[in-house]
Write a protein that holds these residues in place. Sequence first.
Motif, PDB file in Angstrom:
ATOM      1  N   HIS A  37      27.974  -1.597  20.381  1.00 30.42           N
ATOM      2  CA  HIS A  37      27.815  -0.349  19.524  1.00 30.42           C
ATOM      3  C   HIS A  37      27.041   0.857  20.023  1.00 30.42           C
ATOM      4  O   HIS A  37      27.159   1.951  19.706  1.00 30.42           O
ATOM      5  CB  HIS A  37      27.118  -0.849  18.206  1.00 30.42           C
ATOM      6  CG  HIS A  37      27.978  -1.541  17.368  1.00 30.42           C
ATOM      7  ND1 HIS A  37      28.934  -2.512  18.123  1.00 30.42           N
ATOM      8  CD2 HIS A  37      28.324  -1.863  16.089  1.00 30.42           C
ATOM      9  CE1 HIS A  37      29.763  -3.171  16.973  1.00 30.42           C
ATOM     10  NE2 HIS A  37      29.129  -2.758  15.765  1.00 30.42           N
ATOM     11  N   GLY A  38      26.313   0.673  21.277  1.00 30.49           N
ATOM     12  CA  GLY A  38      25.544   1.711  21.870  1.00 30.49           C
ATOM     13  C   GLY A  38      26.037   2.086  23.035  1.00 30.49           C
ATOM     14  O   GLY A  38      25.521   3.072  23.648  1.00 30.49           O
ATOM     15  N   GLU A  39      27.439   1.608  23.271  1.00 31.25           N
ATOM     16  CA  GLU A  39      27.956   2.020  24.579  1.00 31.25           C
ATOM     17  C   GLU A  39      28.454   3.458  24.430  1.00 31.25           C
ATOM     18  O   GLU A  39      28.995   3.858  23.202  1.00 31.25           O
ATOM     19  CB  GLU A  39      29.242   1.223  24.914  1.00 31.25           C
ATOM     20  CG  GLU A  39      28.742  -0.179  25.273  1.00 31.25           C
ATOM     21  CD  GLU A  39      29.835  -1.231  25.682  1.00 31.25           C
ATOM     22  OE1 GLU A  39      30.870  -0.936  25.438  1.00 31.25           O
ATOM     23  OE2 GLU A  39      29.503  -2.356  26.036  1.00 31.25           O
ATOM     24  N   SER A  40      28.464   4.195  25.510  1.00 32.96           N
ATOM     25  CA  SER A  40      29.114   5.494  25.263  1.00 32.96           C
ATOM     26  C   SER A  40      30.636   5.236  24.937  1.00 32.96           C
ATOM     27  O   SER A  40      31.615   4.777  25.499  1.00 32.96           O
ATOM     28  CB  SER A  40      29.217   6.121  26.487  1.00 32.96           C
ATOM     29  OG  SER A  40      29.866   7.491  26.757  1.00 32.96           O
ATOM     30  N   GLY A  41      31.000   6.235  24.137  1.00 34.15           N
ATOM     31  CA  GLY A  41      32.283   6.351  23.553  1.00 34.15           C
ATOM     32  C   GLY A  41      33.041   5.108  22.503  1.00 34.15           C
ATOM     33  O   GLY A  41      33.706   5.383  22.170  1.00 34.15           O
ATOM     34  N   PHE A  42      31.809   4.519  22.071  1.00 29.30           N
ATOM     35  CA  PHE A  42      32.050   3.666  20.978  1.00 29.30           C
ATOM     36  C   PHE A  42      32.648   4.346  19.627  1.00 29.30           C
ATOM     37  O   PHE A  42      33.406   3.831  18.959  1.00 29.30           O
ATOM     38  CB  PHE A  42      30.686   2.580  20.558  1.00 29.30           C
ATOM     39  CG  PHE A  42      31.067   1.792  19.721  1.00 29.30           C
ATOM     40  CD1 PHE A  42      31.776   0.656  19.769  1.00 29.30           C
ATOM     41  CD2 PHE A  42      30.378   2.085  18.348  1.00 29.30           C
ATOM     42  CE1 PHE A  42      31.940  -0.353  18.732  1.00 29.30           C
ATOM     43  CE2 PHE A  42      30.650   1.093  17.213  1.00 29.30           C
ATOM     44  CZ  PHE A  42      31.466   0.152  17.476  1.00 29.30           C
ATOM     45  N   LEU A  43      31.776   5.137  19.351  1.00 28.44           N
ATOM     46  CA  LEU A  43      32.078   5.869  18.045  1.00 28.44           C
ATOM     47  C   LEU A  43      33.694   6.423  18.123  1.00 28.44           C
ATOM     48  O   LEU A  43      34.259   6.386  16.961  1.00 28.44           O
ATOM     49  CB  LEU A  43      31.154   7.120  17.886  1.00 28.44           C
ATOM     50  CG  LEU A  43      29.721   6.580  17.074  1.00 28.44           C
ATOM     51  CD1 LEU A  43      29.031   8.024  17.069  1.00 28.44           C
ATOM     52  CD2 LEU A  43      30.083   5.890  15.891  1.00 28.44           C
ATOM     53  N   PHE A  44      33.935   6.864  19.239  1.00 28.85           N
ATOM     54  CA  PHE A  44      35.497   7.449  19.302  1.00 28.85           C
ATOM     55  C   PHE A  44      36.625   6.307  19.202  1.00 28.85           C
ATOM     56  O   PHE A  44      37.578   6.456  18.971  1.00 28.85           O
ATOM     57  CB  PHE A  44      35.752   8.425  20.473  1.00 28.85           C
ATOM     58  CG  PHE A  44      34.881   9.433  20.635  1.00 28.85           C
ATOM     59  CD1 PHE A  44      35.084  10.593  19.422  1.00 28.85           C
ATOM     60  CD2 PHE A  44      33.771   9.736  21.378  1.00 28.85           C
ATOM     61  CE1 PHE A  44      34.346  11.559  19.751  1.00 28.85           C
ATOM     62  CE2 PHE A  44      33.280  10.903  21.443  1.00 28.85           C
ATOM     63  CZ  PHE A  44      33.513  11.919  20.494  1.00 28.85           C
ATOM     64  N   ALA A  45      36.006   5.081  19.739  1.00 24.42           N
ATOM     65  CA  ALA A  45      37.020   3.826  19.848  1.00 24.42           C
ATOM     66  C   ALA A  45      36.803   3.026  18.770  1.00 24.42           C
ATOM     67  O   ALA A  45      37.742   1.989  18.567  1.00 24.42           O
ATOM     68  CB  ALA A  45      36.673   3.149  21.179  1.00 24.42           C
ATOM     69  N   HIS A  46      35.842   2.967  17.779  1.00 24.76           N
ATOM     70  CA  HIS A  46      35.583   2.021  16.827  1.00 24.76           C
ATOM     71  C   HIS A  46      36.867   2.007  15.824  1.00 24.76           C
ATOM     72  O   HIS A  46      37.063   0.852  15.097  1.00 24.76           O
ATOM     73  CB  HIS A  46      34.281   2.019  16.281  1.00 24.76           C
ATOM     74  CG  HIS A  46      34.228   3.042  14.951  1.00 24.76           C
ATOM     75  ND1 HIS A  46      33.920   4.515  15.517  1.00 24.76           N
ATOM     76  CD2 HIS A  46      34.074   3.143  13.738  1.00 24.76           C
ATOM     77  CE1 HIS A  46      34.163   5.146  14.200  1.00 24.76           C
ATOM     78  NE2 HIS A  46      34.132   4.425  13.202  1.00 24.76           N
ATOM     79  N   GLY A  47      37.465   3.067  15.411  1.00 27.32           N
ATOM     80  CA  GLY A  47      38.377   3.017  14.435  1.00 27.32           C
ATOM     81  C   GLY A  47      39.506   2.078  14.703  1.00 27.32           C
ATOM     82  O   GLY A  47      40.053   1.456  13.825  1.00 27.32           O
ATOM     83  N   GLY A  48      40.048   1.992  16.034  1.00 26.38           N
ATOM     84  CA  GLY A  48      41.156   1.203  16.338  1.00 26.38           C
ATOM     85  C   GLY A  48      40.591  -0.426  16.260  1.00 26.38           C
ATOM     86  O   GLY A  48      41.462  -1.207  15.655  1.00 26.38           O
ATOM     87  N   ARG A  49      39.565  -0.844  16.580  1.00 28.71           N
ATOM     88  CA  ARG A  49      39.002  -2.014  16.222  1.00 28.71           C
ATOM     89  C   ARG A  49      38.654  -2.432  14.943  1.00 28.71           C
ATOM     90  O   ARG A  49      38.943  -3.491  14.544  1.00 28.71           O
ATOM     91  CB  ARG A  49      37.568  -2.254  17.006  1.00 28.71           C
ATOM     92  CG  ARG A  49      36.940  -3.496  16.714  1.00 28.71           C
ATOM     93  CD  ARG A  49      35.938  -4.064  17.822  1.00 28.71           C
ATOM     94  NE  ARG A  49      35.681  -5.358  17.496  1.00 28.71           N
ATOM     95  CZ  ARG A  49      35.891  -6.531  17.942  1.00 28.71           C
ATOM     96  NH1 ARG A  49      36.971  -6.676  18.340  1.00 28.71           N
ATOM     97  NH2 ARG A  49      35.189  -7.460  17.532  1.00 28.71           N
ATOM     98  N   ALA A  50      38.345  -1.417  13.917  1.00 32.78           N
ATOM     99  CA  ALA A  50      38.258  -1.531  12.767  1.00 32.78           C
ATOM    100  C   ALA A  50      39.542  -2.035  11.940  1.00 32.78           C
ATOM    101  O   ALA A  50      39.542  -2.833  10.937  1.00 32.78           O
ATOM    102  CB  ALA A  50      37.754  -0.536  11.944  1.00 32.78           C
ATOM    103  N   VAL A  51      40.493  -1.471  12.582  1.00 39.58           N
ATOM    104  CA  VAL A  51      42.095  -1.807  11.927  1.00 39.58           C
ATOM    105  C   VAL A  51      42.376  -3.002  12.301  1.00 39.58           C
ATOM    106  O   VAL A  51      42.916  -3.975  11.659  1.00 39.58           O
ATOM    107  CB  VAL A  51      42.833  -0.586  12.316  1.00 39.58           C
ATOM    108  CG1 VAL A  51      44.419  -0.934  11.956  1.00 39.58           C
ATOM    109  CG2 VAL A  51      42.527   0.754  11.856  1.00 39.58           C
ATOM    110  N   GLU A  52      42.246  -3.450  13.538  1.00 37.42           N
ATOM    111  CA  GLU A  52      42.710  -4.636  14.180  1.00 37.42           C
ATOM    112  C   GLU A  52      41.770  -6.012  13.714  1.00 37.42           C
ATOM    113  O   GLU A  52      42.273  -7.062  13.535  1.00 37.42           O
ATOM    114  CB  GLU A  52      42.770  -4.706  15.793  1.00 37.42           C
ATOM    115  CG  GLU A  52      43.664  -3.578  16.208  1.00 37.42           C
ATOM    116  CD  GLU A  52      43.654  -3.313  17.741  1.00 37.42           C
ATOM    117  OE1 GLU A  52      42.664  -4.156  18.446  1.00 37.42           O
ATOM    118  OE2 GLU A  52      44.305  -2.545  18.234  1.00 37.42           O
ATOM    119  N   GLU A  53      40.414  -5.800  13.626  1.00 42.69           N
ATOM    120  CA  GLU A  53      39.613  -6.703  13.294  1.00 42.69           C
ATOM    121  C   GLU A  53      38.692  -6.318  12.188  1.00 42.69           C
ATOM    122  O   GLU A  53      37.583  -6.224  12.317  1.00 42.69           O
ATOM    123  CB  GLU A  53      38.563  -7.120  14.651  1.00 42.69           C
ATOM    124  CG  GLU A  53      39.259  -7.226  15.922  1.00 42.69           C
ATOM    125  CD  GLU A  53      39.947  -8.549  15.881  1.00 42.69           C
ATOM    126  OE1 GLU A  53      39.792  -9.304  14.922  1.00 42.69           O
ATOM    127  OE2 GLU A  53      40.851  -9.045  16.648  1.00 42.69           O
TER     128      GLU A  53
END
Length: 477
Positions: free
Chosen positions: A175-191
């Motif tokens: 969650h602290g990695e660079s770019g996580f906020l931009f990528a977390h939406g896809g994971r929220a849908v899948e998982e």
Amino acid sequence: MRRWIPVFAGVVLLGGGALLSWPREDGFPHRAHEGLFPTCEGCHRGVATGDTSAIVSIDPDGCASCHDGTELERVEWEGPELRPTNLEFSHPEHESELEREGERALDCTGCHRPPGAEIRMAVGPPRPETCFECHAPGAEHYAMEVDCSTCHLPLAAATGLPVERIAGIPEPSSHGESGFLFAHGGRAVEEAADCAVCHTRDSCERCHLNAADVPAIARLPGDPRVATLVAEKPGEWPEPESHQREDWPWTHEEAAIEEIAECANCHARSSCAACHGEGQPRIASRLPEAQVAGPAGVRIAEAEAMPVGHNETFFDRHATAATIGVPDCASCHEEKECIACHDGVDRPGFHPLAFVVDHGAEAFANRTECEACHAREAFCRDCHTGVNVASRLGRSGVTAYHDAQPDWLLAHGQAARQNLETCVSCHQEDSCLRCHSARSGWRVSPHGPDFDPGHAADKSTQSCGVCHFGLPEGIEP
């Protein structure tokens, strides 16, 4: 072993979805009683049956059967206090799963013996690493590849957890990695189930203005405990790479039209109003309103007060204002903003009606930067030669292409000497030879008063032969 089988021994499922686990510090001296109890079920009869009321089946009266004050001294022992948790485990269900899969049931020490312990009753709470030995070999507890929902209830279902425990849930390193906020939406849908272990809808609403319109967020339940934690925590809206492009201010409307839902994650209508005022583009109406008790979204510094007339219909009639210069467009806008739309392909009409009639004077005076849209050499030549304008004589006896200057024939020599490349975009050598030739025509000398024929001949005698039958007098070949 299947990784979806619940694994946390020592944790029992109670009614209503609440969970209890053993405390981290066990006050009962198991090791001292090793020779008295041949099986764990002697004091924990409810483990095998799933009877939560008998998980600890021994009580102070049971202890007094030995510690009667005569044979052994009396003891003060009230039993462990079970604490709520969000772990999901049932001993009978776990054993049944093993049987269905043809696996041998685990004994108590398989999960409750600390690492390196050799005494049978050296017991303790189960550790995640113990569970991972079967269900996720080699994985770390908070790694992204681990299915959190295998062992944990959704946070909203773990109603016994106090706010303090929820606030102490560790954050995965991902969650602290660079770019996580931009990528977390896809994971929220899948998982989605994994996200729900630590988050509720309140977690998302802290940043997402359009939370109600995002299905993955809308499906999450709300929770007053999480709402309390995020109430004073501001939203986070990092700037995407696209917003850092130089042309973004005048191309962002096209991006908004293509995918307004992306904009609505961070922007409210007030974002557009900061620059556009009442003259917001129509697409802005599809953005959410900033919430009084919710996220305000990205705050854009408010621009100067909008000029008079910049209302909701100004976009459709701005051409008239731009033509007469009221208001002064250049005080706020750059020419490339106009070109972004009026490129002559997708949206023509940059010039006022009948502009072609008097565009020569405009081009000659250079009041408009023609090259911003037009390749002057190719664009002008194609049109002027195509309609035979370049060869027609105007009323002043000069070619129509140069009619912005009546005495062009008398002055064109200076222009040719300054920028001959401009001339050759329309003219060829024989155009000049009709006048400037020592062999025929008007025999007008193209040389200025300080012309040095010897110097010119040193560079190229062939150039002299274009106009002269021979070399000038006194010049040797």
